[in-house]
Write a protein that holds these residues in place. Structure first.
Motif, PDB file in Angstrom:
ATOM      1  N   UNK A 218      -0.460   7.514  -1.904  1.00 20.62           N
ATOM      2  CA  UNK A 218      -0.595   7.471  -3.395  1.00 20.62           C
ATOM      3  C   UNK A 218       0.069   7.507  -4.710  1.00 20.62           C
ATOM      4  N   UNK A 219       1.246   9.272  -3.725  1.00 21.00           N
ATOM      5  CA  UNK A 219       2.538   9.496  -4.075  1.00 21.00           C
ATOM      6  C   UNK A 219       3.601   8.697  -4.810  1.00 21.00           C
ATOM      7  N   UNK A 221       2.781   5.618  -4.804  1.00 15.42           N
ATOM      8  CA  UNK A 221       2.797   4.389  -5.213  1.00 15.42           C
ATOM      9  C   UNK A 221       3.047   4.426  -6.412  1.00 15.42           C
ATOM     10  N   UNK A 222       2.241   5.620  -6.685  1.00 21.24           N
ATOM     11  CA  UNK A 222       2.474   6.011  -8.388  1.00 21.24           C
ATOM     12  C   UNK A 222       4.249   6.089  -8.765  1.00 21.24           C
ATOM     13  N   UNK A 224       6.278   4.520  -7.289  1.00 20.46           N
ATOM     14  CA  UNK A 224       6.730   2.990  -8.051  1.00 20.46           C
ATOM     15  C   UNK A 224       6.587   2.764  -9.379  1.00 20.46           C
ATOM     16  N   UNK A 225       4.878   2.961  -9.354  1.00 22.28           N
ATOM     17  CA  UNK A 225       4.583   3.127 -11.041  1.00 22.28           C
ATOM     18  C   UNK A 225       5.737   3.105 -12.247  1.00 22.28           C
ATOM     19  N   UNK A 226       6.480   4.144 -11.537  1.00 23.00           N
ATOM     20  CA  UNK A 226       6.993   5.383 -13.097  1.00 23.00           C
ATOM     21  C   UNK A 226       8.283   4.203 -12.711  1.00 23.00           C
ATOM     22  N   UNK A 227       8.575   3.524 -11.796  1.00 24.50           N
ATOM     23  CA  UNK A 227      10.400   2.607 -12.418  1.00 24.50           C
ATOM     24  C   UNK A 227      11.204   3.505 -11.401  1.00 24.50           C
ATOM     25  N   UNK A 228      10.996   4.582 -10.244  1.00 24.56           N
ATOM     26  CA  UNK A 228      12.103   5.324  -9.522  1.00 24.56           C
ATOM     27  C   UNK A 228      12.639   3.886  -8.446  1.00 24.56           C
ATOM     28  N   UNK A 229      13.951   3.570  -8.121  1.00 25.29           N
ATOM     29  CA  UNK A 229      14.307   3.088  -7.262  1.00 25.29           C
ATOM     30  C   UNK A 229      13.228   3.845  -5.580  1.00 25.29           C
ATOM     31  N   UNK A 230      14.098   3.341  -4.399  1.00 23.17           N
ATOM     32  CA  UNK A 230      13.312   2.774  -3.838  1.00 23.17           C
ATOM     33  C   UNK A 230      14.201   4.243  -2.302  1.00 23.17           C
ATOM     34  N   UNK A 232      16.038   6.475  -4.376  1.00 27.52           N
ATOM     35  CA  UNK A 232      14.785   8.067  -4.660  1.00 27.52           C
ATOM     36  C   UNK A 232      13.890   8.224  -4.177  1.00 27.52           C
ATOM     37  N   UNK A 236      13.887  11.604  -2.560  1.00 24.91           N
ATOM     38  CA  UNK A 236      13.056  12.722  -3.003  1.00 24.91           C
ATOM     39  C   UNK A 236      12.091  12.910  -2.836  1.00 24.91           C
ATOM     40  N   UNK A 237      11.000  11.794  -2.628  1.00 28.86           N
ATOM     41  CA  UNK A 237       9.818  12.379  -2.407  1.00 28.86           C
ATOM     42  C   UNK A 237       9.748  12.726  -1.221  1.00 28.86           C
ATOM     43  N   UNK A 240      10.420  14.909   1.630  1.00 26.41           N
ATOM     44  CA  UNK A 240       9.929  16.849   1.091  1.00 26.41           C
ATOM     45  C   UNK A 240       8.850  16.163   1.658  1.00 26.41           C
TER      46      UNK A 240
END
Lengths: 325, 321
Positions: A218-219, A221-222, A224-230, A232, A236-237, A240
């Motif tokens: 879900x992290x 998905x969330x 992506x829903x915030x519009x982060x580029x793949x 990024x 970053x996500x 880590x």
């Protein structure tokens, strides 16, 4: 946190004690170095004197206690063959192995993690299948064979790189390092590549498995829903999220490479500790064997401790003493 | 003023066993600032509808047909980079479990800065200030200091506030909230419900509230849509619809609420379970579970629209006396 560190230090001490006893007893069982050290036609008196000199007339438990006593003051005894302190002997060879092992593990991580993340991100693409094929190869092809092929290709046939031994060294803090010169790097490249192949394969597998799992979370998905580029999201996500198993294996692999780079060091006649231990086994140089193995145990215990402590850095949930608001 | 116009949206999961029609011909409109409750059982397609709107259906699912017009722009078939520019900036989404959506190993601040910088070239300091401002608006005390905290250092309700604050970062026109209160305590649920409604009203943000909880939807929404097996079976203003449902399925959902049952009496549940979307019965998919079903239900039910309400049924219910 301090309680945790104390607990881990006590554990580390116990592991060291058990390890030293095992090594001492094990090496004792291999054979008597006296038979190799003095000529067969020496008189009984000389023989008895030599045995007494090395303390070999004592019962095993007394020899072990004496060894432990010296160990606590940092003395691992003297080499029977070279007649210099074991610590000096091991540490004179250590930098060569250290730079080789570190560069091998770094190559494995720096190349393997991005490749593995890509393979986990796009598991069905052609590139990912290629990456996985490399990883299977890295696991299944024996190190010595790869080493020979590397020498044959790049040293013998193409003549681009030297076939073995260590390049020129530069003194830093009184220790000679060869990675600081271009010529030194040329000598290091082949053995480092040879050693890194297995680590590369391992890192690819781990990073791929972790990334595949993280991409479904879900992290992500969330994010992506915030519009982060793949990119990024991966950088970053996901990186880590998957870092704990990667750091664990990095640490353990670094340790085992330091201790057991024997095959590669032998093939490339790299003057490291791996060659030293092989030589000392053939000459039954008991103090060197025991001292070396105790040092290796110490190395592993320390690396494990560092890895464990780094978890707290990587995963805030493992830090103690901070509570939910 | 229409913000969102969805026409005959079809999202299918193309599996080896066949196409699972998770969303099969959904149409609705949403005005600016309007709050729409989307209700249904698990597997009814309500979440997939939400993900279709932001263009992020998990494979093997994909939007196979229909149209989504958002503020005049067609979203179906929009190039991924264009879609990404909309996501988070103009259409935001909040998920069910804030414990799982926030990254456990990054601080709230780091995650919010990433979300800000996904759409605006702001230096980190300004991005943090914006994040802190949004957190404060969501009632998080000492927000600037809390930016350096990790998700596990917040309670469940506070975590969801953080997630909502992230959704609000760019002042979106539409927020899709997928069961945002389901994982929370009942008392916290009510708070979040009230606050989100107020925030949406205040900022003129339209809200699609996806939930299986009729009570929550009744409290928050202007209009309600009831989904069953990938289709909308009933839609209308929330009060009128819940006071006098026309579709037997909506009636069944209402009746199975504990609050409508006599104390001590057995809960009335809808018999059977949601049909497997691979093997839908011909005609009305609800017929096998429906007390009103007869031979006519073997044919596709008509869509009946009157006084601003819609229902898809052969046997519309009369208002109960």
């Amino acid at each position: 946190m301090p309680g945790y560190i104390i607990q881990r230090l006590l554990q580390a001490g116990l592991v060291m004690l058990a390890m030293s006893a095992l090594v001492f007893a094990g090496v004792h069982a291999i054979g008597n170095p006296i038979d190799l050290l003095i000529s067969p036609d020496a008189t009984q008196d000389i023989r008895a004197a030599a045995i007494a000199h090395y303390g070999l007339d004592q019962p095993l438990w007394r020899q072990y206690l004496a060894f432990l006593g010296r160990l606590l003051s940092g003395d691992l005894g003297r080499s029977l063959v070279f007649n210099i302190p074991v610590t000096e002997l091991v540490f004179s060879r250590m930098p060569a192995t250290l730079e080789l092992a570190l560069s091998a593990v770094l190559i494995g991580a720096v190349i393997g993690v991005p490749l593995g993340m890509w393979a986990g991100y796009r598991p069905d693409s052609v590139v990912s299948r290629g990456i996985m094929a490399v990883s299977v190869l890295g696991f299944s092809v024996p190190t010595f064979w790869v080493g020979l092929i590397l020498i044959l290709t790049f040293a013998v046939n193409l003549g681009w790189l030297p076939a073995g031994s260590r390049g020129p060294t530069v003194e830093v803090f009184g220790i000679g390092w060869s990675f600081l010169t271009l010529e030194g790097l040329r000598f290091m490249l082949l053995p480092a590549l040879n050693l890194s192949l297995f680590k590369l394969a391992l890192m690819i597998r781990l990073a791929r498995a972790g990334t595949r799992e993280a991409m479904l979370s879900d992290t992500v998905k969330f994010a992506r829903a915030a519009g982060l580029s793949e990119f990024t999201i991966l950088r970053h996500h996901v990186l880590r999220l998957i870092s704990i198993p990667l750091v664990t294996v990095f640490g353990l692999e670094f340790g085992s490479t330091l201790a057991f780079a024997v095959v590669t060091e032998t093939i490339f006649s790299w003057p490291g500790v791996g060659k030293l231990i092989i030589d000392s086994i053939t000459s039954l140089d008991r103090p060197v064997m025991v001292g070396y193995l105790v040092l290796v145990a110490f190395l592993f215990v320390t690396l494990n401790l560092v890895v464990d402590l780094s978890y707290a850095l990587l995963d805030p949930r493992l830090r103690r003493g901070r509570h939910a608001a | 003023m229409t913000l969102l116009q969805v026409r005959d949206l079809r999202t299918h999961f193309l599996t080896r066993a066949g196409a699972v029609k998770a969303v099969d011909g959904v149409s609705f409109e949403l005005g600016r600032g309007e709050i729409l409750g989307l209700v249904g059982e698990s597997g009814s397609g309500k979440s997939v509808t939400g993900f279709s709107l932001i263009g992020h259906v998990d494979p093997p699912g994909r939007v196979v047909g229909g149209s989504i017009r958002f503020d005049g722009q067609e979203l179906v078939g929009l190039a991924p980079p264009r879609m990404r520019e909309l996501r988070g900036r103009r259409i935001a989404m909040v998920f069910q479990d804030p414990g799982a959506t926030l990254n456990p190993v990054l601080t709230i601040g780091q995650q919010m800065v990433l979300a800000v910088q996904a759409h605006r070239r702001l230096p980190e300091r300004d991005a943090r200030a914006l994040a802190a401002e949004r957190l404060t608006r969501l009632g998080i005390p000492e927000a600037p200091a809390r930016l350096d905290a990790y998700p596990h250092e917040f309670s469940g309700g506070m975590r969801q506030r953080v997630a909502i604050a992230m959704a609000l970062l760019h002042g979106p026109d539409l927020i899709i909230a997928d069961e945002p209160t389901t994982a929370l305590d009942v008392s916290i649920q009510a708070q979040i419900l009230v606050e989100m409604r107020a925030l949406a009203r205040e900022s003129g943000t339209a809200l699609i509230w996806i939930s299986h909880d009729l009570a929550a939807v009744a409290a928050v929404a202007d209009r309600i849509m009831v989904m069953y097996a990938g289709r909308i079976v009933e839609a209308g203003p929330v009060r009128a619809t819940l006071a006098a449902p026309r579709h037997p399925y909506t009636r069944g959902l209402l009746d199975s609420l504990p609050a409508t049952t006599e104390p001590g009496a057995r809960l009335r549940q809808i018999p059977g379970h949601t049909p497997a979307l691979l093997s839908l019965p011909p005609g009305c998919p609800f017929a096998p579970r429906c007390g009103y079903a007869d031979a006519t239900c073997m044919t596709a039910p008509p869509v009946i629209e009157q006084d601003g309400r819609m229902a898809r049924c052969h046997h519309l219910l009369e208002p109960s006396p």
